[in-house]
Design a protein around this motif. Structure first.
Motif, PDB file in Angstrom:
ATOM      1  N   VAL A 141      29.971  38.735  41.996  1.00 39.51           N
ATOM      2  CA  VAL A 141      31.106  39.291  42.862  1.00 39.51           C
ATOM      3  C   VAL A 141      32.484  39.106  41.917  1.00 39.51           C
ATOM      4  O   VAL A 141      33.223  40.172  42.030  1.00 39.51           O
ATOM      5  N   GLY A 142      32.847  38.086  41.303  1.00 40.79           N
ATOM      6  CA  GLY A 142      34.020  38.054  40.373  1.00 40.79           C
ATOM      7  C   GLY A 142      33.889  39.464  39.417  1.00 40.79           C
ATOM      8  O   GLY A 142      35.041  39.799  39.086  1.00 40.79           O
ATOM      9  N   THR A 143      32.864  39.577  38.928  1.00 43.54           N
ATOM     10  CA  THR A 143      32.844  40.533  37.947  1.00 43.54           C
ATOM     11  C   THR A 143      32.995  42.123  38.510  1.00 43.54           C
ATOM     12  O   THR A 143      33.669  42.904  37.983  1.00 43.54           O
ATOM     13  N   VAL A 144      32.371  42.117  39.637  1.00 46.07           N
ATOM     14  CA  VAL A 144      32.609  43.537  40.259  1.00 46.07           C
ATOM     15  C   VAL A 144      34.003  43.654  40.728  1.00 46.07           C
ATOM     16  O   VAL A 144      34.537  44.772  40.596  1.00 46.07           O
ATOM     17  N   ARG A 145      34.508  42.560  41.214  1.00 39.40           N
ATOM     18  CA  ARG A 145      36.136  42.747  41.635  1.00 39.40           C
ATOM     19  C   ARG A 145      36.928  42.904  40.457  1.00 39.40           C
ATOM     20  O   ARG A 145      37.843  43.757  40.743  1.00 39.40           O
ATOM     21  N   HIS A 146      36.559  42.395  39.429  1.00 38.78           N
ATOM     22  CA  HIS A 146      37.477  42.876  38.066  1.00 38.78           C
ATOM     23  C   HIS A 146      37.276  44.116  37.575  1.00 38.78           C
ATOM     24  O   HIS A 146      38.235  44.926  37.351  1.00 38.78           O
ATOM     25  N   ILE A 147      36.183  44.763  37.629  1.00 38.39           N
ATOM     26  CA  ILE A 147      35.899  46.296  37.380  1.00 38.39           C
ATOM     27  C   ILE A 147      36.614  47.023  38.581  1.00 38.39           C
ATOM     28  O   ILE A 147      37.220  48.164  37.958  1.00 38.39           O
ATOM     29  N   VAL A 148      36.641  46.748  39.537  1.00 35.17           N
ATOM     30  CA  VAL A 148      37.469  47.519  40.729  1.00 35.17           C
ATOM     31  C   VAL A 148      38.732  47.353  40.402  1.00 35.17           C
ATOM     32  O   VAL A 148      39.528  48.456  40.297  1.00 35.17           O
ATOM     33  N   GLN A 149      39.296  46.307  39.830  1.00 42.21           N
ATOM     34  CA  GLN A 149      40.796  46.074  39.594  1.00 42.21           C
ATOM     35  C   GLN A 149      41.062  47.033  38.474  1.00 42.21           C
ATOM     36  O   GLN A 149      42.215  47.760  38.465  1.00 42.21           O
ATOM     37  N   GLN A 150      40.257  46.868  37.398  1.00 41.95           N
ATOM     38  CA  GLN A 150      40.423  47.426  35.990  1.00 41.95           C
ATOM     39  C   GLN A 150      40.581  49.009  36.331  1.00 41.95           C
ATOM     40  O   GLN A 150      41.310  49.807  35.581  1.00 41.95           O
ATOM     41  N   LEU A 151      39.840  49.535  37.324  1.00 43.18           N
ATOM     42  CA  LEU A 151      39.924  50.989  37.576  1.00 43.18           C
ATOM     43  C   LEU A 151      40.915  51.399  38.333  1.00 43.18           C
ATOM     44  O   LEU A 151      41.155  52.464  38.657  1.00 43.18           O
TER      45      LEU A 151
END
Length: 70
Positions: free
Chosen positions: A50-60
């Motif tokens: 989940v933390g990886t997905v949240r970071h991806i969403v933040q990066q975009l």
């Protein structure tokens, strides 16, 4: 959440996958609204944390709640 689920949500939010130029386990995605790019691991049916997905969403430059509802 698997790569396929993430990709489906990103497409629904207007993001585009950048064509691959080489092999590897990551794919790059582009958000034309913000001009940001983020690499996403493609591990097949294996779930991403989940933390990886949240970071991806933040990066975009996307909102987490909007992403979850997409």
């Amino acid at each position: 959440m698997t790569y396929r689920e993430i990709a489906r949500k990103l497409r629904a939010l207007g993001c585009e996958e950048i064509p691959r130029r080489s092999s590897g386990s990551h794919r790059k995605w582009y958000n034309p609204q913000t001009g940001r790019i983020a690499p996403i691991p493609d591990w097949g049916s294996k779930d991403l944390k989940v933390g990886t997905v949240r970071h991806i969403v933040q990066q975009l430059g996307l909102d987490w709640e909007t992403f979850k509802q997409a």
